[in-house]
Design a protein around this motif. Structure first.
Motif, PDB file in Angstrom:
ATOM      1  N   ARG A  30      30.772  22.074   8.121  1.00  0.00           N
ATOM      2  CA  ARG A  30      30.222  20.386   8.312  1.00  0.00           C
ATOM      3  C   ARG A  30      29.218  20.253   7.506  1.00  0.00           C
ATOM      4  NH1 ARG A  30      30.072  15.799   7.480  1.00  0.00           N
ATOM      5  NH2 ARG A  30      28.711  14.634   8.521  1.00  0.00           N
ATOM      6  N   GLU A  63      30.539  20.110   4.034  1.00  0.00           N
ATOM      7  CA  GLU A  63      31.123  18.682   3.659  1.00  0.00           C
ATOM      8  C   GLU A  63      30.406  17.433   3.272  1.00  0.00           C
ATOM      9  OE1 GLU A  63      33.815  18.360   7.140  1.00  0.00           O
ATOM     10  OE2 GLU A  63      35.430  19.827   6.155  1.00  0.00           O
ATOM     11  N   LEU A  64      29.203  17.523   4.172  1.00  0.00           N
ATOM     12  CA  LEU A  64      28.175  16.609   3.889  1.00  0.00           C
ATOM     13  C   LEU A  64      27.473  16.803   2.658  1.00  0.00           C
ATOM     14  CD1 LEU A  64      26.391  14.164   5.087  1.00  0.00           C
ATOM     15  CD2 LEU A  64      25.067  16.149   5.935  1.00  0.00           C
ATOM     16  N   GLU A  65      27.093  17.810   2.245  1.00  0.00           N
ATOM     17  CA  GLU A  65      26.499  18.006   0.937  1.00  0.00           C
ATOM     18  C   GLU A  65      27.521  17.745  -0.346  1.00  0.00           C
ATOM     19  OE1 GLU A  65      22.979  21.106   2.174  1.00  0.00           O
ATOM     20  OE2 GLU A  65      24.668  22.061   0.909  1.00  0.00           O
ATOM     21  N   GLN A 105      29.991  15.551  -0.015  1.00  0.00           N
ATOM     22  CA  GLN A 105      30.044  14.199  -0.186  1.00  0.00           C
ATOM     23  C   GLN A 105      28.894  13.549  -0.812  1.00  0.00           C
ATOM     24  OE1 GLN A 105      30.355  13.091   4.085  1.00  0.00           O
ATOM     25  NE2 GLN A 105      32.675  12.906   3.887  1.00  0.00           N
ATOM     26  N   ILE A 127      18.495  15.472   3.886  1.00  0.00           N
ATOM     27  CA  ILE A 127      19.732  15.676   4.317  1.00  0.00           C
ATOM     28  C   ILE A 127      20.056  16.527   5.377  1.00  0.00           C
ATOM     29  CG2 ILE A 127      22.055  16.329   3.584  1.00  0.00           C
ATOM     30  CD1 ILE A 127      20.812  13.809   2.308  1.00  0.00           C
ATOM     31  N   TRP A 128      19.449  18.098   5.237  1.00  0.00           N
ATOM     32  CA  TRP A 128      19.684  18.958   6.453  1.00  0.00           C
ATOM     33  C   TRP A 128      18.458  19.911   6.296  1.00  0.00           C
ATOM     34  CZ3 TRP A 128      21.696  20.477  10.761  1.00  0.00           C
ATOM     35  CH2 TRP A 128      21.842  22.051  10.919  1.00  0.00           C
ATOM     36  N   ILE A 170      19.719  16.794  11.184  1.00  0.00           N
ATOM     37  CA  ILE A 170      20.757  16.428  10.069  1.00  0.00           C
ATOM     38  C   ILE A 170      20.479  14.938   9.760  1.00  0.00           C
ATOM     39  CG2 ILE A 170      22.690  16.314  11.530  1.00  0.00           C
ATOM     40  CD1 ILE A 170      24.376  17.557   9.222  1.00  0.00           C
ATOM     41  N   PRO A 187      28.098   8.140   5.023  1.00  0.00           N
ATOM     42  CA  PRO A 187      28.278   8.265   3.458  1.00  0.00           C
ATOM     43  C   PRO A 187      28.051   6.962   2.969  1.00  0.00           C
ATOM     44  CG  PRO A 187      29.774   9.604   4.167  1.00  0.00           C
ATOM     45  CD  PRO A 187      29.567   8.886   5.574  1.00  0.00           C
TER      46      PRO A 187
END
Length: 156
Positions: free
Chosen positions: A18, A21-23, A25, A109-110, A124, A129
């Motif tokens: 997860r 995927e976020l990074e 995006q 971001i995280w 997070i 997005p």
């Protein structure tokens, strides 16, 4: 009711996938934004610098030179990913000065931390997005306004 920008999560409630995927995006958003806005800055003698950084937050704050981290370390304590935005002149020098500040902005971001006597937890970004993209664009438009650069709002 306004949505919180970040949410705390226990690491066992989230997968590394997860975070990856976020990074990813966000890296795609960065490429898209650079394609959209770089021309306006270059035409005026500036370079828009945007990148996703992964750092060890504590090492960076201590001034340790080698503070970068790999995405596979995203659950390690002090892992911190952020979008870094800056404006450079055509030679690569940051615009601004120490007294008045540089045109630099970071979007978190995280982040993983381990408070004393507690288990590791992460924070997070709690935005989809398209809202992250809007946040980045807002910073870019603020930079453009400071530099008196006209950015065409009609693009994409």
């Amino acid at each position: 009711m306004k949505k919180k920008k970040f949410k705390a999560v226990k690491l066992d409630e989230l997968s590394k996938t997860r975070v990856f995927e976020l990074e990813e995006q966000i890296e795609e958003i960065i490429v898209d934004i650079l394609n959209q806005y770089q021309q306006f800055f270059v035409q005026n003698g500036y370079i828009l610098d945007i990148k996703l950084e992964r750092i060890n937050e504590v090492d960076a704050l201590k001034g340790i030179e080698e503070h970068g981290m790999e995405k596979g370390q995203c659950f390690e304590t002090n892992y911190y990913s952020l979008v870094c935005l800056a404006i450079n002149d055509s030679s690569g020098k940051l615009i601004g000065n120490e007294e008045e500040g540089y045109l630099i902005e970071n979007i978190h971001i995280w982040n993983v931390n381990k408070p004393f006597f507690s288990s590791k937890k992460g924070y997070i970004i709690n935005l989809p997005p398209f809202e992250i993209k809007k946040e980045i664009e807002t910073v870019i438009k603020d930079f453009a306004r400071v530099l008196t650069i006209t950015v065409d709002d009609q693009i994409r």
